[in-house]
Design a protein around this motif. Structure first.
Motif, PDB file in Angstrom:
ATOM      1  N   ASP A  14      47.638  39.118  38.768  1.00 47.55           N
ATOM      2  CA  ASP A  14      48.296  38.244  37.793  1.00 47.55           C
ATOM      3  C   ASP A  14      47.957  36.765  37.983  1.00 47.55           C
ATOM      4  O   ASP A  14      48.760  35.882  37.687  1.00 47.55           O
ATOM      5  CB  ASP A  14      49.827  38.431  37.836  1.00 47.55           C
ATOM      6  CG  ASP A  14      50.214  39.870  37.557  1.00 47.55           C
ATOM      7  OD1 ASP A  14      49.510  40.534  36.797  1.00 47.55           O
ATOM      8  OD2 ASP A  14      51.237  40.321  38.116  1.00 47.55           O
ATOM      9  N   GLU A  15      46.753  36.501  38.457  1.00 46.18           N
ATOM     10  CA  GLU A  15      46.342  35.106  38.693  1.00 46.18           C
ATOM     11  C   GLU A  15      46.023  34.390  37.382  1.00 46.18           C
ATOM     12  O   GLU A  15      45.996  33.150  37.343  1.00 46.18           O
ATOM     13  CB  GLU A  15      45.097  35.070  39.602  1.00 46.18           C
ATOM     14  CG  GLU A  15      45.316  35.608  41.015  1.00 46.18           C
ATOM     15  CD  GLU A  15      45.059  37.108  41.116  1.00 46.18           C
ATOM     16  OE1 GLU A  15      44.892  37.756  40.054  1.00 46.18           O
ATOM     17  OE2 GLU A  15      45.043  37.631  42.247  1.00 46.18           O
ATOM     18  N   GLY A  16      45.737  35.165  36.332  1.00 45.45           N
ATOM     19  CA  GLY A  16      45.346  34.556  35.050  1.00 45.45           C
ATOM     20  C   GLY A  16      43.923  34.946  34.669  1.00 45.45           C
ATOM     21  O   GLY A  16      43.248  34.233  33.923  1.00 45.45           O
ATOM     22  N   LYS A  17      43.486  36.108  35.153  1.00 46.68           N
ATOM     23  CA  LYS A  17      42.106  36.566  34.916  1.00 46.68           C
ATOM     24  C   LYS A  17      41.808  36.689  33.427  1.00 46.68           C
ATOM     25  O   LYS A  17      40.756  36.260  32.949  1.00 46.68           O
ATOM     26  CB  LYS A  17      41.882  37.925  35.615  1.00 46.68           C
ATOM     27  CG  LYS A  17      42.056  37.860  37.127  1.00 46.68           C
ATOM     28  CD  LYS A  17      41.967  39.234  37.769  1.00 46.68           C
ATOM     29  CE  LYS A  17      43.124  40.149  37.476  1.00 46.68           C
ATOM     30  NZ  LYS A  17      44.413  39.755  38.069  1.00 46.68           N
ATOM     31  N   GLY A  18      42.769  37.293  32.692  1.00 41.75           N
ATOM     32  CA  GLY A  18      42.540  37.505  31.261  1.00 41.75           C
ATOM     33  C   GLY A  18      42.269  36.207  30.532  1.00 41.75           C
ATOM     34  O   GLY A  18      41.315  36.087  29.755  1.00 41.75           O
ATOM     35  N   GLY A  41      47.607  44.023  33.402  1.00 42.15           N
ATOM     36  CA  GLY A  41      48.097  43.383  32.181  1.00 42.15           C
ATOM     37  C   GLY A  41      47.469  42.009  32.150  1.00 42.15           C
ATOM     38  O   GLY A  41      47.820  41.148  32.958  1.00 42.15           O
ATOM     39  N   GLU A  45      46.071  33.768  25.374  1.00 36.97           N
ATOM     40  CA  GLU A  45      46.783  33.024  24.333  1.00 36.97           C
ATOM     41  C   GLU A  45      45.840  32.058  23.640  1.00 36.97           C
ATOM     42  O   GLU A  45      45.103  31.322  24.296  1.00 36.97           O
ATOM     43  CB  GLU A  45      47.954  32.242  24.953  1.00 36.97           C
ATOM     44  CG  GLU A  45      49.119  33.140  25.329  1.00 36.97           C
ATOM     45  CD  GLU A  45      50.387  32.363  25.695  1.00 36.97           C
ATOM     46  OE1 GLU A  45      51.065  32.788  26.634  1.00 36.97           O
ATOM     47  OE2 GLU A  45      50.670  31.330  25.038  1.00 36.97           O
ATOM     48  N   ARG A 306      58.379  38.977  39.107  1.00 36.37           N
ATOM     49  CA  ARG A 306      57.401  38.825  40.190  1.00 36.37           C
ATOM     50  C   ARG A 306      58.031  38.033  41.329  1.00 36.37           C
ATOM     51  O   ARG A 306      58.785  37.088  41.085  1.00 36.37           O
ATOM     52  CB  ARG A 306      56.159  38.087  39.682  1.00 36.37           C
ATOM     53  CG  ARG A 306      55.386  38.871  38.638  1.00 36.37           C
ATOM     54  CD  ARG A 306      54.216  38.052  38.103  1.00 36.37           C
ATOM     55  NE  ARG A 306      53.509  38.749  37.041  1.00 36.37           N
ATOM     56  CZ  ARG A 306      52.897  38.150  36.019  1.00 36.37           C
ATOM     57  NH1 ARG A 306      52.903  36.834  35.914  1.00 36.37           N
ATOM     58  NH2 ARG A 306      52.284  38.856  35.106  1.00 36.37           N
ATOM     59  N   LYS A 332      47.715  27.594  36.669  1.00 35.11           N
ATOM     60  CA  LYS A 332      49.153  27.336  36.634  1.00 35.11           C
ATOM     61  C   LYS A 332      49.580  26.108  37.438  1.00 35.11           C
ATOM     62  O   LYS A 332      50.685  26.081  37.991  1.00 35.11           O
ATOM     63  CB  LYS A 332      49.932  28.595  37.061  1.00 35.11           C
ATOM     64  CG  LYS A 332      49.596  29.795  36.158  1.00 35.11           C
ATOM     65  CD  LYS A 332      50.485  30.984  36.376  1.00 35.11           C
ATOM     66  CE  LYS A 332      51.641  31.023  35.429  1.00 35.11           C
ATOM     67  NZ  LYS A 332      52.255  32.353  35.252  1.00 35.11           N
ATOM     68  N   ASP A 334      50.440  23.426  36.224  1.00 33.09           N
ATOM     69  CA  ASP A 334      51.573  22.853  35.485  1.00 33.09           C
ATOM     70  C   ASP A 334      52.916  23.370  35.980  1.00 33.09           C
ATOM     71  O   ASP A 334      53.935  22.690  35.847  1.00 33.09           O
ATOM     72  CB  ASP A 334      51.432  23.161  33.982  1.00 33.09           C
ATOM     73  CG  ASP A 334      51.273  24.657  33.718  1.00 33.09           C
ATOM     74  OD1 ASP A 334      50.287  25.242  34.205  1.00 33.09           O
ATOM     75  OD2 ASP A 334      52.153  25.248  33.056  1.00 33.09           O
ATOM     76  N   VAL A 335      52.926  24.558  36.568  1.00 33.66           N
ATOM     77  CA  VAL A 335      54.197  25.133  37.019  1.00 33.66           C
ATOM     78  C   VAL A 335      54.786  24.295  38.163  1.00 33.66           C
ATOM     79  O   VAL A 335      55.997  24.274  38.378  1.00 33.66           O
ATOM     80  CB  VAL A 335      53.986  26.620  37.434  1.00 33.66           C
ATOM     81  CG1 VAL A 335      55.247  27.216  38.020  1.00 33.66           C
ATOM     82  CG2 VAL A 335      53.512  27.424  36.229  1.00 33.66           C
ATOM     83  N   VAL A 414      46.001  24.405  33.070  1.00 29.76           N
ATOM     84  CA  VAL A 414      47.255  23.640  33.029  1.00 29.76           C
ATOM     85  C   VAL A 414      48.218  24.179  31.974  1.00 29.76           C
ATOM     86  O   VAL A 414      49.119  23.480  31.518  1.00 29.76           O
ATOM     87  CB  VAL A 414      46.973  22.137  32.793  1.00 29.76           C
ATOM     88  CG1 VAL A 414      46.274  21.522  33.996  1.00 29.76           C
ATOM     89  CG2 VAL A 414      46.155  21.907  31.515  1.00 29.76           C
ATOM     90  N   GLY A 415      48.022  25.423  31.575  1.00 35.20           N
ATOM     91  CA  GLY A 415      48.907  26.060  30.600  1.00 35.20           C
ATOM     92  C   GLY A 415      48.280  27.367  30.160  1.00 35.20           C
ATOM     93  O   GLY A 415      47.098  27.607  30.418  1.00 35.20           O
ATOM     94  N   PRO A 416      49.082  28.226  29.499  1.00 39.01           N
ATOM     95  CA  PRO A 416      48.573  29.557  29.163  1.00 39.01           C
ATOM     96  C   PRO A 416      47.530  29.592  28.051  1.00 39.01           C
ATOM     97  O   PRO A 416      46.794  30.559  27.931  1.00 39.01           O
ATOM     98  CB  PRO A 416      49.834  30.320  28.726  1.00 39.01           C
ATOM     99  CG  PRO A 416      50.845  29.281  28.394  1.00 39.01           C
ATOM    100  CD  PRO A 416      50.512  28.069  29.192  1.00 39.01           C
TER     101      PRO A 416
HETATM  102  P1  GDP Z   1      46.058  38.469  34.897  1.00 33.36           P
HETATM  103  O1  GDP Z   1      46.602  39.827  35.139  1.00 33.36           O
HETATM  104  O2  GDP Z   1      45.325  37.917  36.077  1.00 33.36           O
HETATM  105  O3  GDP Z   1      45.235  38.373  33.637  1.00 33.36           O
HETATM  106  O4  GDP Z   1      47.314  37.520  34.684  1.00 33.36           O
HETATM  107  P2  GDP Z   1      48.635  37.857  33.802  1.00 33.36           P
HETATM  108  O5  GDP Z   1      48.286  37.776  32.365  1.00 33.36           O
HETATM  109  O6  GDP Z   1      49.286  39.084  34.278  1.00 33.36           O
HETATM  110  O7  GDP Z   1      49.587  36.675  34.274  1.00 33.36           O
HETATM  111  C1  GDP Z   1      49.269  35.351  34.087  1.00 33.36           C
HETATM  112  C2  GDP Z   1      50.381  34.717  33.249  1.00 33.36           C
HETATM  113  O8  GDP Z   1      50.297  33.313  33.343  1.00 33.36           O
HETATM  114  C3  GDP Z   1      50.261  35.023  31.766  1.00 33.36           C
HETATM  115  O9  GDP Z   1      51.551  35.061  31.211  1.00 33.36           O
HETATM  116  C4  GDP Z   1      49.466  33.849  31.231  1.00 33.36           C
HETATM  117  O10 GDP Z   1      49.709  33.609  29.851  1.00 33.36           O
HETATM  118  C5  GDP Z   1      50.022  32.740  32.071  1.00 33.36           C
HETATM  119  N1  GDP Z   1      49.094  31.635  32.366  1.00 33.36           N
HETATM  120  C6  GDP Z   1      47.757  31.672  32.603  1.00 33.36           C
HETATM  121  N2  GDP Z   1      47.296  30.467  32.971  1.00 33.36           N
HETATM  122  C7  GDP Z   1      48.368  29.635  32.967  1.00 33.36           C
HETATM  123  C8  GDP Z   1      48.540  28.261  33.282  1.00 33.36           C
HETATM  124  O11 GDP Z   1      47.615  27.548  33.673  1.00 33.36           O
HETATM  125  N3  GDP Z   1      49.814  27.754  33.194  1.00 33.36           N
HETATM  126  C9  GDP Z   1      50.872  28.525  32.783  1.00 33.36           C
HETATM  127  N4  GDP Z   1      52.063  27.961  32.726  1.00 33.36           N
HETATM  128  N5  GDP Z   1      50.731  29.824  32.479  1.00 33.36           N
HETATM  129  C10 GDP Z   1      49.507  30.383  32.585  1.00 33.36           C
END
Ligand code: GDP
Ligand code: IMO
Ligand code: MG
Length: 425
Positions: A14-18, A41, A45, A306, A332, A334-335, A414-416
């Motif tokens: 869940d690092e943001g791979k997608g 998952g 966006e 999580r 992330k 921004d978090v 810096v955001g989704p």
């Molecule tokens: P994956 O499994 O590695 O693809 O990651 P997930 O989709 O399970 O989880 C990543 C979550 O963080 C998703 O809800 C994304 O929309 C969100 N996300 C990704 N990059 C960022 C970011 O830079 N900032 C914020 N706030 N959310 C992010």
């Protein structure tokens, strides 16, 4: 000849791979998922829309990019059909557009694999792995146990008999559990979905990917889960059942190690884990809760909360070593915008020693994280669109990580949304 770039998670998934695969996909002719299954998952966006992909590679929204579900992936036909149905409703039909192919050698998740997963987790009680209950473990067990059914088998005249033989074995195992089930509905949905996936072109992924390379085309391998969930090197037994590391891209697609090019290692500016198992930097307190709420840290597949904690540098160094990471991607950031002070774990205290690596046993003897305090940037970075606008203290944090990890951070998220991505180097 070109090489295959690899993008994979360096933490517990869940690092943001997608998101990043989608951002990078215009640079690639082919995006190929190489392992895992619908336990993944991957969230994307853009244009005010949000999609979560489980089996389908995250290059699907790019006009010109081909997408391959590789032989190392385990496919639940019901879930894959549902993913494609949902995409169609949203106006995307990758099958009709000729943008999706699946490997004949990918293994199938049967409804009874899911039952076995559930029965096993139920029996383990409080010691359960916290699996996604998608049947991942039992399907990979049948693969390595040489019992499995593959995508290519669905076109054989005796597929139904092969299916029945395997299901009989599963029922025999299930009879040893106190576990009730009714297969009728699931089985009907399974066969309907199997018919449907026959309409997706089946390929030999090894020839398909190497053919792309021979023609000088660009390929990105998309990982699922994260390095610390790798079946060999993760926090065993609290892991998934595939090799989530770069080596998995070789076996999961059919490419030789010398065909691997850049390796993008992706990590959050902090750390999360979903399911059971050790997590040295976990914050089981208000700070963890703040990270969870601000970061919307709830599973994209299961909706589970999580677990959250500070960034873990010994774990990241380990992941970088295992994967041969050439470029880092930090997500992330921004978090952490609202924190006065953030922390990074630089070492562990373990059995009375200070160490900077992950020891073998982190379950019975919990490593205590040694934390370095870092001044927060206290600035909303979600609208930062140029490198010059990055707050100095965030730049300092990135420089600190680069020094510790000895790999450059190339992208900062810096955001989704797709557009909330900066190229740093
Ligand atoms: P994956 O499994 O590695 O693809 O990651 P997930 O989709 O399970 O989880 C990543 C979550 O963080 C998703 O809800 C994304 O929309 C969100 N996300 C990704 N990059 C960022 C970011 O830079 N900032 C914020 N706030 N959310 C992010
Ligand atoms: P993505 O690709 C986070 C975790 C489960 C459980 C363990 C084993 O979205 O990053 P499994 O169902 O694979 O047998 O579960 O692995 N897990 C993930 N955690 N992200 C994922 O995928 C995960 N896939 C599996 O929570 O702890
Ligand atoms: Mg995910």
């Amino acid at each position: 000849m070109t090489q295959v770039d690899v993008l994979l998670g360096l933490q517990w998934g869940d690092e943001g791979k997608g998101k990043i695969v989608d951002v990078l996909s215009p640079q690639y002719d082919l995006i190929a998922r190489f392992q895992g299954g619908p336990n993944a998952g991957h969230t994307l966006e853009f244009d005010g829309k949000k999609f979560v992909l489980n089996t389908i590679p995250s290059g699907i929204f790019n006009e010109k990019t081909m997408n391959l579900i590789g032989n190392g992936v385990v496919i639940d036909p019901i879930i894959l059909k549902r993913e494609l149905d949902n995409l169609k409703k949203a106006g995307h039909d990758p099958v009709a557009a000729g943008k999706l192919v699946i490997a004949r050698k990918a293994h199938l998740i049967l409804p009874t694999h899911q039952l076995l997963d559930a029965a096993n987790e139920q029996k383990m009680g409080k010691d359960k792995i916290g699996s996604t209950l998608k049947g991942i473990g039992p399907t990979y067990m049948d693969k390595t146990g040489r019992n499995g059914l593959r995508v290519g088998d669905t076109t054989l005249p005796d597929f139904r008999e092969r299916y029945n033989r395997l299901v009989e074995k599963h029922k025999e195992i299930l009879s040893h559990y106190e576990f009730e089930y009714d297969l009728t509905e699931k089985e009907a949905a399974f066969f309907e979905a199997v018919d449907f996936i026959k309409s997706i072109p089946h390929v030999d992924s090894e020839h398909f990917v190497n053919g792309y390379l021979k023609q000088g085309k660009t390929v990105l391998a998309e990982g699922a889960q994260g390095t610390l969930l790798d079946v060999d090197f993760g926090s065993y037994p609290f892991v998934t059942s595939s090799n989530t590391t770069t080596a998995g891209a070789c076996t999961g697609l059919g490419i030789a190690p010398n065909k691997v090019g850049s390796v993008y290692g992706i990590f959050k500016a902090y750390c999360t884990r979903v399911g059971g198992g050790p997590f040295p930097t976990e914050l089981d307190n208000e700070v963890g809760e703040t990270l969870r709420q601000v970061g919307h840290e709830f599973g994209a597949t299961t909706g589970r909360a999580r677990r959250c904690g500070w960034i873990d540098l010994p774990a990241l160094k380990y992941a970088i070593m295992l994967n041969g990471v050439t470029e880092l991607i930090m997500m992330k950031a921004d978090v952490l915008d609202g924190f006065d002070t953030i922390y990074a774990c630089t070492h562990y205290e373990h059995n009375g020693e200070t160490i900077d690596y992950m020891p073998y046993d982190i379950i019975s003897v919990k490593p205590k994280p040694i934390l370095k305090a870092i001044e927060g940037w206290k600035t909303d970075v979600t609208k930062v669109s140029k490198v010059e606008e990055i707050p100095a203290r965030l730049s300092d944090y990135i420089a600190f990580l680069e020094k510790e990890l000895e790999v450059p951070v190339k992208y900062l998220s810096v955001g989704p949304d797709r557009v909330q991505t900066l190229i740093l180097n």
